[in-house]
Design a protein around this motif. Structure first.
Motif, PDB file in Angstrom:
ATOM      1  N   GLU A  25       0.831  -1.204   0.000  1.00 38.46           N
ATOM      2  CA  GLU A  25       0.000   0.000   0.000  1.00 38.46           C
ATOM      3  C   GLU A  25       0.867   1.257   0.000  1.00 38.46           C
ATOM      4  O   GLU A  25       1.840   1.363   0.743  1.00 38.46           O
ATOM      5  N   ASN A  26       0.525   2.196  -0.882  1.00 37.45           N
ATOM      6  CA  ASN A  26       1.210   3.488  -1.018  1.00 37.45           C
ATOM      7  C   ASN A  26       2.661   3.358  -1.491  1.00 37.45           C
ATOM      8  O   ASN A  26       3.460   4.287  -1.331  1.00 37.45           O
ATOM      9  N   SER A  27       3.021   2.227  -2.049  1.00 35.98           N
ATOM     10  CA  SER A  27       4.392   2.069  -2.549  1.00 35.98           C
ATOM     11  C   SER A  27       4.510   2.627  -3.965  1.00 35.98           C
ATOM     12  O   SER A  27       3.528   2.759  -4.684  1.00 35.98           O
ATOM     13  N   ALA A  85     -10.898 -16.085 -19.485  1.00 32.66           N
ATOM     14  CA  ALA A  85     -10.466 -14.801 -18.944  1.00 32.66           C
ATOM     15  C   ALA A  85     -11.141 -14.549 -17.611  1.00 32.66           C
ATOM     16  O   ALA A  85     -11.434 -13.409 -17.242  1.00 32.66           O
ATOM     17  N   GLU A  86     -11.373 -15.618 -16.862  1.00 26.24           N
ATOM     18  CA  GLU A  86     -11.991 -15.528 -15.542  1.00 26.24           C
ATOM     19  C   GLU A  86     -10.946 -15.849 -14.477  1.00 26.24           C
ATOM     20  O   GLU A  86     -10.217 -16.843 -14.590  1.00 26.24           O
ATOM     21  N   PHE A  87     -10.898 -15.022 -13.434  1.00 22.76           N
ATOM     22  CA  PHE A  87      -9.926 -15.238 -12.360  1.00 22.76           C
ATOM     23  C   PHE A  87     -10.246 -16.531 -11.612  1.00 22.76           C
ATOM     24  O   PHE A  87     -11.414 -16.870 -11.393  1.00 22.76           O
ATOM     25  N   THR A  88      -9.191 -17.212 -11.209  1.00 24.42           N
ATOM     26  CA  THR A  88      -9.374 -18.393 -10.373  1.00 24.42           C
ATOM     27  C   THR A  88     -10.003 -18.005  -9.038  1.00 24.42           C
ATOM     28  O   THR A  88     -10.869 -18.702  -8.513  1.00 24.42           O
ATOM     29  N   ASP A  89      -9.557 -16.877  -8.503  1.00 20.39           N
ATOM     30  CA  ASP A  89     -10.100 -16.344  -7.254  1.00 20.39           C
ATOM     31  C   ASP A  89     -10.199 -14.826  -7.423  1.00 20.39           C
ATOM     32  O   ASP A  89      -9.189 -14.113  -7.307  1.00 20.39           O
ATOM     33  N   THR A  90     -11.409 -14.340  -7.697  1.00 17.75           N
ATOM     34  CA  THR A  90     -11.592 -12.922  -8.012  1.00 17.75           C
ATOM     35  C   THR A  90     -11.187 -12.005  -6.859  1.00 17.75           C
ATOM     36  O   THR A  90     -10.505 -10.988  -7.068  1.00 17.75           O
ATOM     37  N   GLU A  91     -11.578 -12.325  -5.653  1.00 20.36           N
ATOM     38  CA  GLU A  91     -11.264 -11.468  -4.510  1.00 20.36           C
ATOM     39  C   GLU A  91      -9.761 -11.382  -4.263  1.00 20.36           C
ATOM     40  O   GLU A  91      -9.228 -10.318  -3.942  1.00 20.36           O
ATOM     41  N   THR A  92      -9.085 -12.514  -4.407  1.00 15.11           N
ATOM     42  CA  THR A  92      -7.622 -12.518  -4.225  1.00 15.11           C
ATOM     43  C   THR A  92      -6.950 -11.672  -5.295  1.00 15.11           C
ATOM     44  O   THR A  92      -6.007 -10.918  -5.018  1.00 15.11           O
ATOM     45  N   ALA A  93      -7.430 -11.781  -6.535  1.00 16.11           N
ATOM     46  CA  ALA A  93      -6.877 -10.986  -7.629  1.00 16.11           C
ATOM     47  C   ALA A  93      -7.107  -9.493  -7.387  1.00 16.11           C
ATOM     48  O   ALA A  93      -6.217  -8.656  -7.622  1.00 16.11           O
ATOM     49  N   ARG A  94      -8.302  -9.135  -6.916  1.00 13.49           N
ATOM     50  CA  ARG A  94      -8.594  -7.735  -6.632  1.00 13.49           C
ATOM     51  C   ARG A  94      -7.660  -7.174  -5.563  1.00 13.49           C
ATOM     52  O   ARG A  94      -7.163  -6.044  -5.678  1.00 13.49           O
ATOM     53  N   ALA A 118      -4.118   0.222  -8.489  1.00 11.96           N
ATOM     54  CA  ALA A 118      -5.219   1.175  -8.631  1.00 11.96           C
ATOM     55  C   ALA A 118      -5.004   2.388  -7.735  1.00 11.96           C
ATOM     56  O   ALA A 118      -5.248   3.533  -8.141  1.00 11.96           O
ATOM     57  N   GLU A 119      -4.535   2.158  -6.510  1.00 11.85           N
ATOM     58  CA  GLU A 119      -4.293   3.260  -5.590  1.00 11.85           C
ATOM     59  C   GLU A 119      -3.194   4.178  -6.099  1.00 11.85           C
ATOM     60  O   GLU A 119      -3.279   5.407  -5.981  1.00 11.85           O
ATOM     61  N   ALA A 164     -11.522  -0.325  -8.711  1.00 14.99           N
ATOM     62  CA  ALA A 164     -10.789   0.064  -7.501  1.00 14.99           C
ATOM     63  C   ALA A 164     -10.378   1.532  -7.510  1.00 14.99           C
ATOM     64  O   ALA A 164      -9.691   1.982  -6.584  1.00 14.99           O
ATOM     65  N   GLY A 165     -10.788   2.289  -8.544  1.00 11.84           N
ATOM     66  CA  GLY A 165     -10.541   3.728  -8.529  1.00 11.84           C
ATOM     67  C   GLY A 165      -9.637   4.278  -9.602  1.00 11.84           C
ATOM     68  O   GLY A 165      -9.466   5.497  -9.721  1.00 11.84           O
ATOM     69  N   ALA A 166      -9.003   3.429 -10.435  1.00  7.43           N
ATOM     70  CA  ALA A 166      -8.139   3.921 -11.505  1.00  7.43           C
ATOM     71  C   ALA A 166      -8.994   4.429 -12.663  1.00  7.43           C
ATOM     72  O   ALA A 166     -10.097   3.931 -12.909  1.00  7.43           O
ATOM     73  N   SER A 167      -8.486   5.421 -13.379  1.00  4.08           N
ATOM     74  CA  SER A 167      -9.208   5.981 -14.517  1.00  4.08           C
ATOM     75  C   SER A 167      -8.974   5.129 -15.767  1.00  4.08           C
ATOM     76  O   SER A 167      -7.866   4.643 -16.017  1.00  4.08           O
TER      77      SER A 167
END
Length: 424
Positions: A279-281, A302-311, A318-319, A362-365
């Motif tokens: 974070e913030n790096s 094109a589906e993530f194996t684990d969507t939450e982990t990928a996010r 994104a930050e 996640a907030g990126a344009s």
């Protein structure tokens, strides 16, 4: 004009009369200077070859170091041989010295003085050499150096001093700029070189390498993982050539770019592991998620194996983009090699787009991101993941099933886009 030099020691002492330099008077610290006349007579002649970087992106090399002085002095003191090879796109032998004994007997003090004078003369002449041809072929330079050493008298002790980053950028043999060799097993690279008889003959040669992985200028600094793998690759090649010993000197002796005008040279992409993101790096120029990371996909989808982990894995990107709206990135998708299976570009593009969608959520344009599918077409990020029969090597294929984020201003972007356009 490329010149070879042959030196007869008996005449050198006349030419060098009155010459002084930064090394004058330091000879007592090097081997041979304190030897008795009997010991000197029994010393084995030394054959020394210097492999000197002559290209951009490797810091300036000072020849006024204890290591270089000592080795050159020993060659002069024992009436041996010394050569110097310049590393550029077409390496060449810049100097070839044969040190012959004087015609008349000289006492120990005079012999030491002549050897010291010869050493200073050689160092002065070698300091003027530089590369002439664009790019870097370190392997070819080592091969030339090995030939020079093997051509000397059979009983001589042989030493090769290499001053180079080890980042070859040309030839089809060992090109770190056009192929992801750094992630390929060293034994595979050695096998491929051996198949085409490209392993240098280093029998009975002591190798000392200075500056491996050192960079400057526009070449991105290498991370510790890259340097570790680079060292392993070169050590495997040199050992396969029969080197008596291989030593990598890690002393931080380089710091500045050379003031010489040197030919153009490609840069080598340095991929950061996704684990460096926090974070913030600061966002690295190039970052990769492969099938062993938290951003991976279901087979042929094109589906993530684990969507939450990928996010969660992509969230720091994104930050960073949200905090730096002027920044733009490319998201490149790759697939493993499937012989006869098409380009894989469509699937790779869909996977890159899936990552882009997560980043937007996640907030990126959207304006900050461009998705591109590389599939299985040749590019500098790919590793060879098939054997000689064309069968897929799963362990290596996992490294090609990947998405790679590259900052838009990095030179790698242009190279990757050209790979796509050349394929089309």
């Amino acid at each position: 004009m490329r010149k070879k030099k042959r030196i007869i020691l008996a005449t050198m002492c006349i030419v060098l009369a009155g010459i002084t330099g930064s090394l004058t008077g330091c000879g007592s610290s090097v081997m041979g200077m304190g030897a008795s006349e009997t010991a000197a007579a029994e010393m084995t002649p030394q054959s020394v070859s210097l492999v000197l970087s002559g290209h951009r992106y490797f810091p300036a090399v000072s020849l006024n170091t204890e290591e270089i002085y000592s080795e050159i002095y020993n060659a002069c003191f024992t009436y041996g041989d010394l050569s110097a090879v310049v590393v550029d796109g077409e390496p060449f032998v810049a100097a070839d010295y044969h040190i012959s004994p004087p015609k008349a007997n000289v006492d120990s003090a005079k012999k030491k003085q002549i050897a010291a004078d010869n050493t200073e003369q050689i160092i002065s002449e070698l300091s003027d050499i530089a590369g002439e041809t664009p790019e870097v072929d370190t392997l070819a330079a080592i091969q030339l150096s090995a030939k020079a050493l093997q051509s000397t008298d059979k009983g001589n002790e042989k030493t090769m001093l290499i001053y180079d980053s080890g980042l070859s950028t040309t030839s089809s043999l060992l090109n770190f700029a056009s192929q992801n060799l750094i992630e390929e097993p060293a034994e595979n690279i050695v096998h491929q070189l051996d198949e085409i008889h490209a392993i240098p003959d280093l029998k009975d040669t002591k190798i000392i390498w200075f500056g491996l992985g050192e960079t400057c200028g526009d070449q991105q600094k290498l991370n510790s993982s890259f340097v570790y793998n680079l060292k392993n690759i070169w050590e495997s090649i040199l050992t396969a050539g029969g080197a008596a010993s291989v030593t990598f000197d890690s002393s931080p002796v380089f710091s500045e770019e050379t003031e010489k005008t040197l030919p153009e040279c490609s840069t080598v992409p340095v991929v950061e592991d996704s684990l460096v993101l926090t974070e913030n790096s600061e966002l690295p120029d190039i970052i990769k998620w492969d099938e062993k990371s938290d951003v991976r996909f279901k087979g042929d989808l094109a589906e993530f194996t684990d969507t939450e982990t990928a996010r969660e894995a992509l969230r720091p990107v994104a930050e960073y983009l949200s905090a730096n709206p002027e920044e733009t990135i490319y998201i490149f998708g790759m697939t493993a090699t499937i012989t006869g299976g098409g380009s894989g570009i469509e699937l790779a593009n869909a996977r890159a787009a899936a990552c882009e969608e997560v980043l937007k959520e996640a907030g990126a344009s959207e304006d900050q991101m461009i998705s591109v599918g590389l599939g299985q077409i040749a590019n500098p990020l790919r590793i060879n993941d098939v054997d000689e029969q064309g069968n897929q090597i799963e362990e290596l294929a996992q490294k090609n099933r990947a998405v790679v984020i590259v900052k838009a201003e990095n030179p790698l972007v242009e190279k990757l886009l050209k790979c796509v356009s050349d394929y089309e």
